[in-house]
Write a protein that holds these residues in place. Structure first.
Motif, PDB file in Angstrom:
ATOM      1  N   ILE A  84      -0.581  -2.917  17.015  1.00 28.85           N
ATOM      2  CA  ILE A  84      -1.150  -4.163  16.504  1.00 28.85           C
ATOM      3  C   ILE A  84      -0.787  -4.253  15.018  1.00 28.85           C
ATOM      4  N   SER A  85      -0.033  -5.289  14.640  1.00 26.04           N
ATOM      5  CA  SER A  85       0.436  -5.407  13.253  1.00 26.04           C
ATOM      6  C   SER A  85       0.324  -6.864  12.786  1.00 26.04           C
ATOM      7  N   PHE A  86       0.610  -7.081  11.470  1.00 20.22           N
ATOM      8  CA  PHE A  86       0.587  -8.445  10.933  1.00 20.22           C
ATOM      9  C   PHE A  86       1.794  -9.222  11.464  1.00 20.22           C
ATOM     10  N   ASP A  87       1.682 -10.523  11.486  1.00 19.40           N
ATOM     11  CA  ASP A  87       2.824 -11.358  11.877  1.00 19.40           C
ATOM     12  C   ASP A  87       3.879 -11.323  10.763  1.00 19.40           C
ATOM     13  N   GLN A  88       5.092 -11.831  11.060  1.00 17.56           N
ATOM     14  CA  GLN A  88       6.219 -11.738  10.135  1.00 17.56           C
ATOM     15  C   GLN A  88       5.933 -12.426   8.806  1.00 17.56           C
ATOM     16  N   ASN A  89       5.354 -13.597   8.821  1.00 15.11           N
ATOM     17  CA  ASN A  89       5.062 -14.315   7.580  1.00 15.11           C
ATOM     18  C   ASN A  89       4.107 -13.522   6.701  1.00 15.11           C
ATOM     19  N   THR A  90       3.086 -12.952   7.319  1.00 19.42           N
ATOM     20  CA  THR A  90       2.124 -12.169   6.532  1.00 19.42           C
ATOM     21  C   THR A  90       2.797 -10.919   5.980  1.00 19.42           C
ATOM     22  N   GLN A  91       3.685 -10.289   6.763  1.00 19.58           N
ATOM     23  CA  GLN A  91       4.379  -9.098   6.282  1.00 19.58           C
ATOM     24  C   GLN A  91       5.294  -9.451   5.100  1.00 19.58           C
ATOM     25  N   LYS A  92       6.020 -10.597   5.208  1.00 20.06           N
ATOM     26  CA  LYS A  92       6.875 -11.031   4.086  1.00 20.06           C
ATOM     27  C   LYS A  92       6.043 -11.280   2.842  1.00 20.06           C
ATOM     28  N   LEU A  93       4.876 -11.891   3.038  1.00 22.79           N
ATOM     29  CA  LEU A  93       3.995 -12.160   1.903  1.00 22.79           C
ATOM     30  C   LEU A  93       3.541 -10.856   1.264  1.00 22.79           C
ATOM     31  N   LEU A  94       3.175  -9.876   2.058  1.00 26.99           N
ATOM     32  CA  LEU A  94       2.726  -8.583   1.515  1.00 26.99           C
ATOM     33  C   LEU A  94       3.870  -7.854   0.797  1.00 26.99           C
ATOM     34  N   ILE A  95       5.118  -7.961   1.341  1.00 26.07           N
ATOM     35  CA  ILE A  95       6.276  -7.331   0.686  1.00 26.07           C
ATOM     36  C   ILE A  95       6.562  -8.013  -0.646  1.00 26.07           C
ATOM     37  N   SER A  96       6.496  -9.335  -0.659  1.00 22.93           N
ATOM     38  CA  SER A  96       6.730 -10.078  -1.900  1.00 22.93           C
ATOM     39  C   SER A  96       5.677  -9.721  -2.934  1.00 22.93           C
ATOM     40  N   THR A  97       4.457  -9.630  -2.523  1.00 19.98           N
ATOM     41  CA  THR A  97       3.377  -9.262  -3.453  1.00 19.98           C
ATOM     42  C   THR A  97       3.610  -7.863  -3.991  1.00 19.98           C
ATOM     43  N   GLN A  98       4.094  -6.949  -3.148  1.00 21.72           N
ATOM     44  CA  GLN A  98       4.367  -5.586  -3.582  1.00 21.72           C
ATOM     45  C   GLN A  98       5.488  -5.565  -4.626  1.00 21.72           C
ATOM     46  N   LYS A  99       6.523  -6.419  -4.438  1.00 24.19           N
ATOM     47  CA  LYS A  99       7.632  -6.478  -5.411  1.00 24.19           C
ATOM     48  C   LYS A  99       7.147  -7.001  -6.754  1.00 24.19           C
ATOM     49  N   LEU A 100       6.316  -8.037  -6.723  1.00 20.03           N
ATOM     50  CA  LEU A 100       5.795  -8.591  -7.966  1.00 20.03           C
ATOM     51  C   LEU A 100       4.996  -7.553  -8.738  1.00 20.03           C
ATOM     52  N   LEU A 101       4.196  -6.782  -8.030  1.00 14.90           N
ATOM     53  CA  LEU A 101       3.382  -5.755  -8.693  1.00 14.90           C
ATOM     54  C   LEU A 101       4.259  -4.663  -9.302  1.00 14.90           C
ATOM     55  N   ILE A 102       5.327  -4.318  -8.569  1.00 15.88           N
ATOM     56  CA  ILE A 102       6.239  -3.281  -9.108  1.00 15.88           C
ATOM     57  C   ILE A 102       6.974  -3.810 -10.339  1.00 15.88           C
ATOM     58  N   LYS A 103       7.479  -5.071 -10.305  1.00 19.78           N
ATOM     59  CA  LYS A 103       8.144  -5.655 -11.460  1.00 19.78           C
ATOM     60  C   LYS A 103       7.239  -5.653 -12.675  1.00 19.78           C
ATOM     61  N   GLU A 104       6.001  -6.038 -12.441  1.00 16.79           N
ATOM     62  CA  GLU A 104       5.057  -6.088 -13.559  1.00 16.79           C
ATOM     63  C   GLU A 104       4.805  -4.693 -14.119  1.00 16.79           C
ATOM     64  N   ALA A 105       4.792  -3.706 -13.227  1.00 15.31           N
ATOM     65  CA  ALA A 105       4.513  -2.346 -13.671  1.00 15.31           C
ATOM     66  C   ALA A 105       5.657  -1.754 -14.479  1.00 15.31           C
ATOM     67  N   VAL A 106       6.927  -2.071 -14.111  1.00 14.82           N
ATOM     68  CA  VAL A 106       8.076  -1.484 -14.807  1.00 14.82           C
ATOM     69  C   VAL A 106       8.627  -2.408 -15.900  1.00 14.82           C
ATOM     70  N   GLY A 107       8.065  -3.623 -16.037  1.00 15.53           N
ATOM     71  CA  GLY A 107       8.459  -4.536 -17.100  1.00 15.53           C
ATOM     72  C   GLY A 107       9.659  -5.395 -16.775  1.00 15.53           C
ATOM     73  N   ILE A 108       9.919  -5.635 -15.498  1.00 12.79           N
ATOM     74  CA  ILE A 108      11.037  -6.494 -15.088  1.00 12.79           C
ATOM     75  C   ILE A 108      10.555  -7.930 -15.136  1.00 12.79           C
TER      76      ILE A 108
END
Length: 456
Positions: A84-108
């Motif tokens: 049982i997992s999230f649907d594709q749209n929700t997974q893309k949203l979570l991946i995008s949110t993860q990238k934004l957090l990483i960019k902010e953390a490393v100063g990109i």
């Protein structure tokens, strides 16, 4: 501790006959006491009442166990058709949110492309398809709305009611054993009377035989004696049959060997019950306790509407197979409040109240009947005492008459018919005297039973 058998008790009884002081402290015949003891052990009804009382004690333990915590261990394995997992749209949203957090953390910068050399964490399933669980549950009733408390009190009074009912059953059985034992004594006494009559007839037969040889009597006198002897044999046979029937009855009630019962030699002795205050009969006490039990049962059923309070706890031993929404443990307190149950609790409580009123009516009726039975038993005992005195006087008169007629016959002043008639009157008077002793003993036992002070 060894139990004394009836056979051993009879030896003690015979020993006490040789040495009267050995059992002088016992008011009751020791053989009778042993018969009563074995009858109580064998009685099915007495044992049933004991089992009913034991069931009531178990009900008390069940009521107490309501407040003990219940601990349950659970284990299970489940396999789903897929994770049982999230649907594709929700997974893309979570991946995008993860990238934004990483960019902010490393100063990109926000609009810059995400570096390929930085790994992303995969999105966990909500629930893996293989589920292995092992847990423990705790359920603990903190407040039962007085339901368990009233159930406990009802079971206690039910136990007391069954015990008193068992005592009442024992009293009735004791009366039956005493009556059978005294009947056996009456038969033994009657057989002794017949033995005395047999001796008298043998003496008369010898006298008539000599009188015939000397020409002082006719063969008709001998035939009259022979007829009296045949009649005596018939009466002896009747008493032997009665003894056999009593032995069978005692064997059925007690379970003792017939040979042992045949060796009993009870005697009829007049008894005088001491003046004692009447006590509450066990039948009354059983009805009182049954009434109290149903009153608490009605309270228990009525308390169904009182809120109940309980504590519940849960702990999962295997954390890795839990879903994202499953807690590893929790503790909570809950309230259960029955607002309306289709009027069943009220009707059950009303039925129990009516049952309690029924027991009250039965108790009042029993008290009236017992009060009447005490008066009746007292009068019967006093009448039995008077009958014994009359029977003694009649026996003394019959004995004196027979001795006088017997002497007159030997002096040729009375006929053999008069002697036999006097012998029959003496035998009848002796029977009546023994019967009066039996009636007096039975009246005394019934008086003690009516007063609730029958000891055994």
């Amino acid at each position: 501790m060894k139990r004394i058998t009836l056979r051993t008790g009879l030896l003690i009884f015979l020993f006490s006959g040789l040495f009267p002081g050995a059992l002088s402290a016992q008011e009751t015949d020791p053989a009778l006491e042993l018969l009563i003891e074995k009858a109580l052990e064998k009685s099915h009804q007495v044992n049933i009442h004991q089992l009913d009382a034991e069931q009531a004690r178990v009900d008390q333990k069940l009521a107490k166990s309501t407040f003990l915590p219940k601990v349950t261990l659970n284990g299970s394995y489940t396999r789903l058709n897929d994770d049982i997992s999230f649907d594709q749209n929700t997974q893309k949203l979570l991946i995008s949110t993860q990238k934004l957090l990483i960019k902010e953390a490393v100063g990109i910068p926000f609009n810059a492309a995400f570096p390929e050399n930085i790994p992303l964490q995969p999105i966990d399933n909500l629930q893996n398809k293989d589920i292995l669980k092992s847990s423990v549950d705790l359920d603990w009733v903190l407040f039962s709305g007085f339901e368990a408390t009233n159930a406990l009190k009802a079971a206690r009074h039910k136990e007391a009611s069954m015990e008193f009912a068992g005592i009442a059953e024992k009293d009735q059985l004791v009366l039956k054993i005493i009556e059978s034992y005294d009947k056996l004594a009456l038969i033994s006494a009657s057989e002794k009377v017949l033995m005395a009559s047999e001796d008298y007839l043998e003496d008369q037969e010898r006298f008539v035989k000599k009188a015939i040889e000397n020409g002082l009597a006719t063969p008709i006198s001998r035939k009259k004696i022979e007829l009296a002897q045949q009649q005596l044999l018939a009466r002896q046979q009747e008493f032997r049959h009665n003894r056999t029937l009593l032995i069978e009855l005692l064997h059925q009630l007690i379970g003792e060997e017939r040979e042992v019962l045949r060796s009993l030699s009870p005697e009829l002795v007049a008894v005088s019950p001491k003046e004692m205050t009447a006590e509450k009969r066990p039948e009354i006490q059983a009805l009182e306790e049954a009434e109290k039990a149903t009153v608490y049962k009605a309270k228990m059923e009525r308390s169904h509407f009182i809120p109940k309070l309980a504590l519940k706890g849960h702990y999962e031993f295997l954390e890795e197979d839990l879903s994202l929404f499953d807690p590893q443990w929790y503790v909570g307190v809950g309230v259960k409040w029955n607002i309306f149950d289709g009027d069943q609790s009220r009707l059950k409580s009303l039925r129990s109240k009516l049952e309690a009123e029924k027991y009250r009516e039965q108790r009042e009726e029993a008290e009236e009947m017992i009060a009447l039975s005490i008066i009746k038993a007292q009068h019967s005992y006093e009448a039995a005492l008077q009958d014994t005195q009359i029977a003694k006087k009649e026996y003394e008169l019959a004995e004196a008459t027979f001795e006088m007629v017997n002497k007159q016959h030997k002096n040729d002043l009375a006929s053999i018919t008069e002697v036999l008639d006097a012998l029959k009157d003496l035998e009848k008077a002796d029977f009546q005297l023994q019967q009066s002793y039996f009636d007096q003993r039975q009246a005394g036992s019934r008086l003690l039973y009516a007063k609730g002070i029958l000891e055994y």
